[in-house]
Design an enzyme around this catalytic site. Structure first.
Site, PDB file in Angstrom:
ATOM      1  N   GLY A   8     -68.919  15.481 -32.479  1.00 11.63           N
ATOM      2  CA  GLY A   8     -67.491  15.615 -32.163  1.00 11.63           C
ATOM      3  C   GLY A   8     -66.730  14.417 -32.694  1.00 11.63           C
ATOM      4  O   GLY A   8     -65.870  13.854 -32.010  1.00 11.63           O
ATOM      5  N   VAL A  60     -73.002  21.791 -31.471  1.00 11.10           N
ATOM      6  CA  VAL A  60     -74.103  21.065 -30.815  1.00 11.10           C
ATOM      7  C   VAL A  60     -74.890  21.944 -29.835  1.00 11.10           C
ATOM      8  O   VAL A  60     -76.037  21.630 -29.509  1.00 11.10           O
ATOM      9  CB  VAL A  60     -73.627  19.781 -30.085  1.00 11.10           C
ATOM     10  CG1 VAL A  60     -73.118  18.748 -31.066  1.00 11.10           C
ATOM     11  CG2 VAL A  60     -72.595  20.092 -29.005  1.00 11.10           C
ATOM     12  N   TYR A 153     -68.014  20.867 -15.539  1.00  9.16           N
ATOM     13  CA  TYR A 153     -67.903  19.615 -16.310  1.00  9.16           C
ATOM     14  C   TYR A 153     -68.575  18.462 -15.562  1.00  9.16           C
ATOM     15  O   TYR A 153     -69.341  17.692 -16.148  1.00  9.16           O
ATOM     16  CB  TYR A 153     -66.411  19.357 -16.528  1.00  9.16           C
ATOM     17  CG  TYR A 153     -66.054  18.208 -17.438  1.00  9.16           C
ATOM     18  CD1 TYR A 153     -66.001  18.370 -18.817  1.00  9.16           C
ATOM     19  CD2 TYR A 153     -65.712  16.960 -16.913  1.00  9.16           C
ATOM     20  CE1 TYR A 153     -65.631  17.310 -19.647  1.00  9.16           C
ATOM     21  CE2 TYR A 153     -65.346  15.907 -17.732  1.00  9.16           C
ATOM     22  CZ  TYR A 153     -65.302  16.082 -19.096  1.00  9.16           C
ATOM     23  OH  TYR A 153     -64.936  15.031 -19.906  1.00  9.16           O
ATOM     24  N   LYS A 157     -71.835  16.331 -16.942  1.00 13.47           N
ATOM     25  CA  LYS A 157     -71.764  14.879 -17.201  1.00 13.47           C
ATOM     26  C   LYS A 157     -72.721  14.133 -16.278  1.00 13.47           C
ATOM     27  O   LYS A 157     -73.356  13.164 -16.696  1.00 13.47           O
ATOM     28  CB  LYS A 157     -70.331  14.383 -17.016  1.00 13.47           C
ATOM     29  CG  LYS A 157     -69.331  14.981 -18.013  1.00 13.47           C
ATOM     30  CD  LYS A 157     -69.682  14.664 -19.452  1.00 13.47           C
ATOM     31  CE  LYS A 157     -68.556  15.013 -20.413  1.00 13.47           C
ATOM     32  NZ  LYS A 157     -68.904  14.750 -21.812  1.00 13.47           N
TER      33      LYS A 157
HETATM   34  P1  NAP Z   1     -61.109  16.237 -27.997  1.00 12.92           P
HETATM   35  O1  NAP Z   1     -59.945  15.436 -28.412  1.00 12.92           O
HETATM   36  O2  NAP Z   1     -60.905  17.629 -27.492  1.00 12.92           O
HETATM   37  O3  NAP Z   1     -62.169  16.270 -29.217  1.00 12.92           O
HETATM   38  C1  NAP Z   1     -63.363  16.961 -29.056  1.00 12.92           C
HETATM   39  C2  NAP Z   1     -64.268  16.735 -30.245  1.00 12.92           C
HETATM   40  O4  NAP Z   1     -65.513  17.394 -29.972  1.00 12.92           O
HETATM   41  C3  NAP Z   1     -63.743  17.331 -31.528  1.00 12.92           C
HETATM   42  O5  NAP Z   1     -64.157  16.502 -32.591  1.00 12.92           O
HETATM   43  C4  NAP Z   1     -64.449  18.693 -31.603  1.00 12.92           C
HETATM   44  O6  NAP Z   1     -64.666  19.173 -32.919  1.00 12.92           O
HETATM   45  C5  NAP Z   1     -65.780  18.327 -30.990  1.00 12.92           C
HETATM   46  N1  NAP Z   1     -66.496  19.461 -30.437  1.00 12.92           N
HETATM   47  C6  NAP Z   1     -66.100  20.287 -29.433  1.00 12.92           C
HETATM   48  N2  NAP Z   1     -67.047  21.217 -29.216  1.00 12.92           N
HETATM   49  C7  NAP Z   1     -68.046  20.965 -30.089  1.00 12.92           C
HETATM   50  C8  NAP Z   1     -69.283  21.594 -30.375  1.00 12.92           C
HETATM   51  N3  NAP Z   1     -69.690  22.668 -29.687  1.00 12.92           N
HETATM   52  N4  NAP Z   1     -70.078  21.091 -31.363  1.00 12.92           N
HETATM   53  C9  NAP Z   1     -69.673  20.006 -32.057  1.00 12.92           C
HETATM   54  N5  NAP Z   1     -68.496  19.374 -31.846  1.00 12.92           N
HETATM   55  C10 NAP Z   1     -67.701  19.849 -30.875  1.00 12.92           C
HETATM   56  O7  NAP Z   1     -61.916  15.513 -26.834  1.00 12.92           O
HETATM   57  P2  NAP Z   1     -61.983  13.960 -26.416  1.00 12.92           P
HETATM   58  O8  NAP Z   1     -60.969  13.732 -25.355  1.00 12.92           O
HETATM   59  O9  NAP Z   1     -61.977  13.098 -27.625  1.00 12.92           O
HETATM   60  O10 NAP Z   1     -63.409  13.940 -25.700  1.00 12.92           O
HETATM   61  C11 NAP Z   1     -64.563  13.373 -26.323  1.00 12.92           C
HETATM   62  C12 NAP Z   1     -65.631  13.198 -25.265  1.00 12.92           C
HETATM   63  O11 NAP Z   1     -65.134  12.316 -24.240  1.00 12.92           O
HETATM   64  C13 NAP Z   1     -66.033  14.488 -24.548  1.00 12.92           C
HETATM   65  O12 NAP Z   1     -67.419  14.487 -24.290  1.00 12.92           O
HETATM   66  C14 NAP Z   1     -65.263  14.417 -23.242  1.00 12.92           C
HETATM   67  O13 NAP Z   1     -65.894  15.176 -22.227  1.00 12.92           O
HETATM   68  C15 NAP Z   1     -65.301  12.926 -22.984  1.00 12.92           C
HETATM   69  N6  NAP Z   1     -64.243  12.465 -22.068  1.00 12.92           N
HETATM   70  C16 NAP Z   1     -62.937  12.581 -22.397  1.00 12.92           C
HETATM   71  C17 NAP Z   1     -61.962  12.143 -21.507  1.00 12.92           C
HETATM   72  C18 NAP Z   1     -60.497  12.227 -21.793  1.00 12.92           C
HETATM   73  O14 NAP Z   1     -59.698  11.916 -20.879  1.00 12.92           O
HETATM   74  N7  NAP Z   1     -60.068  12.596 -22.996  1.00 12.92           N
HETATM   75  C19 NAP Z   1     -62.356  11.587 -20.267  1.00 12.92           C
HETATM   76  C20 NAP Z   1     -63.695  11.483 -19.967  1.00 12.92           C
HETATM   77  C21 NAP Z   1     -64.635  11.923 -20.881  1.00 12.92           C
HETATM   78  P3  NAP Z   1     -63.611  20.165 -33.688  1.00 12.92           P
HETATM   79  O15 NAP Z   1     -62.544  19.250 -34.219  1.00 12.92           O
HETATM   80  O16 NAP Z   1     -64.395  20.803 -34.767  1.00 12.92           O
HETATM   81  O17 NAP Z   1     -63.091  21.106 -32.652  1.00 12.92           O
END
Ligand code: NAP
Length: 241
Positions: A8, A60, A153, A157
């Site tokens: 991702g 993934v 979720y 996690k």
């Molecule tokens: P995001 O902006 O929605 O980006 C998600 C990324 O994951 C994108 O690059 C997407 O690729 C990729 N992705 C989604 N499903 C996938 C799959 N099945 N196989 C491969 N790649 C996949 O999310 P984010 O906020 O950056 O989150 C990144 C991580 O941080 C996640 O694990 C999330 O749970 C964790 N997190 C986020 C927050 C928050 O507040 N944002 C808080 C706690 C934890 P595409 O571009 O191809 O769709």
């Protein structure tokens, strides 16, 4: 030729991690699943930091696809070495448990937890052979405290936190560290529908974090400065408990 694989890596926190690790001198394998345009833009930005970047397209949660793409890459790049794995790919599909659809449960668990298994299983033998590696898993405050509307979720996690601690003990003697980073609210597309002003008052630092702030922690865990840290979960949430 040291490489970091970021699942991702095309958008959000993953993108910031790719750029941070590139600044630290790693060549980057950027995984994405659907948004090719974003992946290509990230690749360009990484290359501007004078390192190499390859795009690896796979979901993934698709075990066969993960195995095929990663083993093909290893076979054609025998002189290169994946030293850092960042299991960052994740989605959220929030719903109260009583309304949750089977697919909302399955998709979130299969991507966060299944993705961790599928990718790490493929990468770890080489790290063990080389007696070197860093694995960094992106978890969440939701997996530590549990959040209503996120049983799928939070469960995924929390499971990855358990796996982080177990795997860390399995591979510590091989000079491989395994840690997790647990963000609170971070400004990315994942939190697009969540208003910062509605949650500010409960966050001691009175703001959401940035993807770059999370990437700095990942960069530290990938660097020599963190060589004796393993089996840890580092929270980055502005003081939110
Ligand atoms: P995001 O902006 O929605 O980006 C998600 C990324 O994951 C994108 O690059 C997407 O690729 C990729 N992705 C989604 N499903 C996938 C799959 N099945 N196989 C491969 N790649 C996949 O999310 P984010 O906020 O950056 O989150 C990144 C991580 O941080 C996640 O694990 C999330 O749970 C964790 N997190 C986020 C927050 C928050 O507040 N944002 C808080 C706690 C934890 P595409 O571009 O191809 O769709």
């Amino acid at each position: 030729m040291k490489y970091a694989l970021v699942t991702g890596g095309s958008r959000g926190i993953g993108k910031a991690v790719c750029l941070q690790l590139a600044k630290q001198g790693f060549n980057i394998l950027i995984n994405y699943t659907s948004n090719k345009e974003a992946a290509e833009a990230t690749k360009k930005e990484v290359e501007q930091l004078n390192v190499k970047a390859d795009l690896l397209k796979f979901d993934v949660s698709d075990r066969e696809a993960v195995r095929k793409v990663l083993s093909d890459w290893v076979d054609t790049n025998e002189d290169k070495n994946i030293e850092v794995l960042v299991n960052n790919a994740g989605i959220r599909k929030d719903n109260l448990m009583m309304w949750m659809k089977d697919e909302e449960w399955d998709d979130v668990v299969n991507i966060s937890l299944g993705g961790f298994y599928n990718v790490t299983k493929q990468i770890i033998p080489e790290m063990i052979k080389n007696k070197q590696g860093r694995i960094i898993n992106m978890v969440s405050l939701s997996g530590i405290k549990g959040l209503p509307g996120q049983t799928n979720y939070s469960a995924s996690k929390a499971a990855v936190i358990g796996a982080t601690k177990a795997l860390a003990q399995e591979v510590a003697r091989r000079n491989i560290t395994v840690n997790a980073v647990a963000p609170g609210f971070i400004k990315t597309e994942m939190t697009d529908g969540i208003e910062e002003k509605d949650f500010k008052s409960v966050i001691p630092m009175r703001r959401f974090g940035t993807a770059e702030e999370v990437a700095n922690v990942v960069g530290f865990l990938a660097s020599p400065a963190s060589s004796y840290i393993t089996s840890e979960v580092i929270s980055i949430n502005g003081g939110l408990l």
